[in-house]
Scaffold this motif. Structure first.
Motif, short mmCIF file in Angstrom:
data_model
loop_
_atom_site.label_atom_id
_atom_site.label_comp_id
_atom_site.label_asym_id
_atom_site.label_seq_id
_atom_site.Cartn_x
_atom_site.Cartn_y
_atom_site.Cartn_z
N ARG A 158 5.70 -2.65 6.29
CA ARG A 158 5.11 -3.97 6.08
C ARG A 158 5.84 -5.09 6.83
O ARG A 158 5.20 -5.99 7.36
N ASN B 125 3.92 -7.54 9.36
CA ASN B 125 3.74 -8.97 9.18
C ASN B 125 4.05 -9.72 10.47
O ASN B 125 3.30 -10.62 10.87
N LEU C 50 -2.57 -3.63 6.82
CA LEU C 50 -1.63 -4.22 5.86
C LEU C 50 -2.15 -4.06 4.44
O LEU C 50 -1.39 -3.75 3.52
N ASN D 261 -0.33 -2.15 1.53
CA ASN D 261 -0.07 -2.80 0.25
C ASN D 261 -0.51 -1.93 -0.91
O ASN D 261 0.19 -1.80 -1.91
#
Ligand code: ADP
Length: 633
Positions: free
Chosen positions: A281, A285, A318, A322
């Motif tokens: 992650r 990002n 993403l 998650n």
């Protein structure tokens, strides 16, 4: 036991005695019969001979008519014992001479000269007739009547001797049967006594003694064998019981070790997944921010499209990461819920604003209907509640092509003063629905209702399992109801602690006979607005188009509609307070407010909270449009 003895004894005695007595009776009967037949033959020939002798003796006297001499001859016959009557009859049928008692003729049975056995047994006299001949010619008949009562005496003595023999034989038979009984019944008696002892004392070590090799001996053997087997089985059971506890303890230990190992392995796997998703992650990002910047930069259209594609793909990657992170956290037992003050309608409004653009793009009505009795502030985890509702709304929008998606919150508790409440959260859609047999499957990890779902809509099948676990952690249960082609509802009830109740607007402050017209396309948004007016006692006419408003409603106190409708009605409804329904970036609505042609602004997505606030302000006479225009945009 005595019953058994007596019944077997009786049977044995009868077995010996009955055939014996039947045999004796048959033999006695047969010999009596033979005796009677023989007697009849002898008697007949004796009497016939006597009759013939006397017939020739009286022939001359009958021929000459000399009755005195004939009587002399007859007297000689009458002297013979057993002959009770003699008579000479001439050819005319008249009695020429007779001797003895004529009465006996009356009780003489049978046909003349025939000695029937029945007559003999009845003891009736018999009559013998013979012709009297002289010089070859028949001149008369001589009749003799003889007594046969001696036969009965003979038969009686025969019967007595047969009875004596039968009695002696019966006594012998009885003695014999008693002897046999003793031989059979003693071992059975012993066996029964032993059985009773075994039953009463539950002592299987006893055995019974065998006294013969016949069937009773075999019975005793079988019983003793059975006791031996029971003893063996008892010993095996006892030893098994002794080792059972040990075996169970061993097995439990092994199972516990195996379970711990499996749990450790799963935990390690989940932790690895969680760490990995987390690690992915962070650079993701960075990539997303960069691609976003790139897409916003001055680029040739072609390269901007490339940059936008990278950004879009990055976002969906993403979201998958998650999900995986969440799921593995839950699996690894790292799910910690926060306890914070939470505004249920605030959370719902946040979720709605997040998805409004997407709903609008698809032409779907998105709204929130929150009952007045839902507390203003409760205790809970706002982030996780937001995550659950976002997931459900996201799915609802994903699987709905036309119609609407709306979120509802209801208070199921009746007791308002308990400080606790049961809140039902639900997300309804008018989408493709889920087949009845697939509905439970959608809560399983990595499972989708239909194989074609992934193809058409994408997704990992992790969203609902995560929601389910989160809801369970909050003390509720996630449920789904659905009709294929008609839509679905995902709902859960949470037990919550009330921190602050809501203070609904008092009906009295509004006044009576107030009216509101709502001109909006049919759907949950319009219904939510209608409910908000009606719960305050305001009468509502809700129509989809301006032309459907009946003239008397043109003087209504409130009008809720889009900018075009308000603009076109402006001259007809000068006294009406207007609420323009708008959405972000709708400049027509803003200018209506600025021109004071509309008094309030209700922003889509419509939620009960926003709607109640607007109504409260216009009812209070403090609409945003009149007093502080600057706050409107
Ligand atoms: P994903 O949507 O990522 O596949 P979910 O766990 O959120 O995973 O959903 C699992 C499956 O449940 C979906 O693939 C879909 O088949 C079904 N599903 C979930 N929500 C809805 C809905 N509102 N309408 C129809 N089907 C749904």
């Amino acid at each position: 036991m005595s019953r058994l003895t007596s019944s077997i004894g009786l049977k044995l005695a009868l077995t010996v005695l009955v055939p014996l007595l039947i045999a004796i009776t048959l033999i006695s009967g047969a010999s009596a019969w033979r005796e009677t037949v023989r007697y009849s033959e002898v008697k007949k020939s004796e009497l016939t001979a006597t009759a013939n002798v006397f017939a020739s003796a009286v022939a001359d006297h009958l021929g000459s008519g000399n009755r005195a001499d004939a009587l002399l001859s007859l007297r000689a016959i009458a002297a013979i014992p057993q002959i009770s009557y003699v008579e000479v009859v001439d050819n005319t049928g008249k009695t020429f001479a007779s001797m003895g008692s004529g009465v006996v003729l009356g009780r003489t049975g049978g046909v003349d000269n025939e000695l029937t056995l029945i007559d003999l047994l009845r003891g009736i006299s018999v009559k013998i007739k013979t012709p009297i001949r002289k010089s070859g010619a028949v001149i008369g008949t001589l009749a003799l009547v003889a007594d046969t009562s001696d036969l009965r005496q003979r038969l009686m003595s025969g019967f007595i001797s047969a009875s004596i023999i039968a009695m002696i034989t019966a006594i012998l038979g009885l003695a014999f049967s008693l002897r046999i009984q003793a031989g059979i019944l003693r071992p059975i008696k012993n066996l029964t006594t032993t059985m009773n002892q075994v039953r009463e004392k539950q002592d299987f070590s006893i055995s019974t003694e065998k006294s013969s090799n016949d069937e009773t001996g075999q019975l005793v053997d079988s019983f003793n064998d059975m006791l031996v087997n029971i003893r063996k089985r008892d010993r095996a059971l006892a030893s098994h019981m002794e080792t059972l506890e040990e075996t169970v303890a061993d097995r439990t230990k092994e199972l516990r070790v195996a379970k711990n190992r499996a749990e450790e392995a799963t935990l390690a796997k989940s932790e690895f997944l969680a760490t990995m998703s987390h690690e992915i992650r962070t650079p993701m990002n960075g990539m997303l921010v960069m691609s976003e910047l790139l897409a916003g930069a001055e680029l040739a259209p072609r390269y901007r499209r490339y940059a936008e594609l990278v950004m879009k793909s990055g976002k969906s990657l993403l979201s998958i990461i998650n999900d995986v992170l969440d799921y593995s956290k839950i699996e690894a037992g790292h799910l910690d819920l926060e306890i914070l003050p939470l505004e249920p309608d605030g959370v719902v409004d946040d979720v709605l604003s997040l998805f409004w653009q997407r709903a609008d793009d698809k032409g779907l009505d998105l709204a929130a209907d929150i009952s007045t009795d839902v507390p203003a502030i409760i205790e809970g985890d706002p982030t996780r509640l937001n995550q659950i509702l976002s997931n459900l709304v996201n799915n609802a929008l994903k699987f709905t092509e036309t119609g609407s998606v709306h979120v509802t919150i209801r208070n199921l508790s009746k007791d308002e003063n308990s400080g606790q409440s049961q809140l039902e959260f639900a997300v309804h859609d008018t989408g493709i629905g889920i087949a009845e047999d697939k509905i439970d499957k959608v809560f399983e990890s990595f499972s989708q209702a239909d194989q074609s779902t992934t193809r058409n809509y994408g997704g990992t099948g992790l969203g609902l399992p995560i929601c389910k676990r989160l809801v369970e952690a909050m003390g509720g249960e996630l449920k789904a109801t659905s009709k294929t082609g008609r839509g679905s509802t995902f709902s859960f009830v949470l037990p919550v602690k009330i921190l602050k109740s809501r203070n609904p607007l008092a009906r009295q402050s509004i006044g009576t006979n107030k009216k509101a017209v709502i001109v909006l396309p049919d759907g949950p948004g319009a219904i939510v607005i209608q409910n908000c007016f009606e719960e305050l006692g305001i009468s509502v006419m809700r129509v989809a188009e301006e032309k459907d408003i009946t003239p008397e409603w043109l003087s209504a106190d409130y009008l809720v509609a889009g900018p075009q409708v308000i603009e076109s009605l402006a001259l007809k409804i000068t006294k009406t307070l207007c609420v323009v329904v708008s959405q972000i970036g709708d400049f027509d609505a803003d200018s209506l407010i600025q021109q004071e042609r509309a008094h309030e602004l209700l922003m889509r997505p419509i939620s009960s909270t926003g709607c109640r606030d607007v109504i409260a302000r216009i009812v209070d006479g403090k609409p945003r449009g009149c007093n502080s225009r600057s706050t409107l945009v």
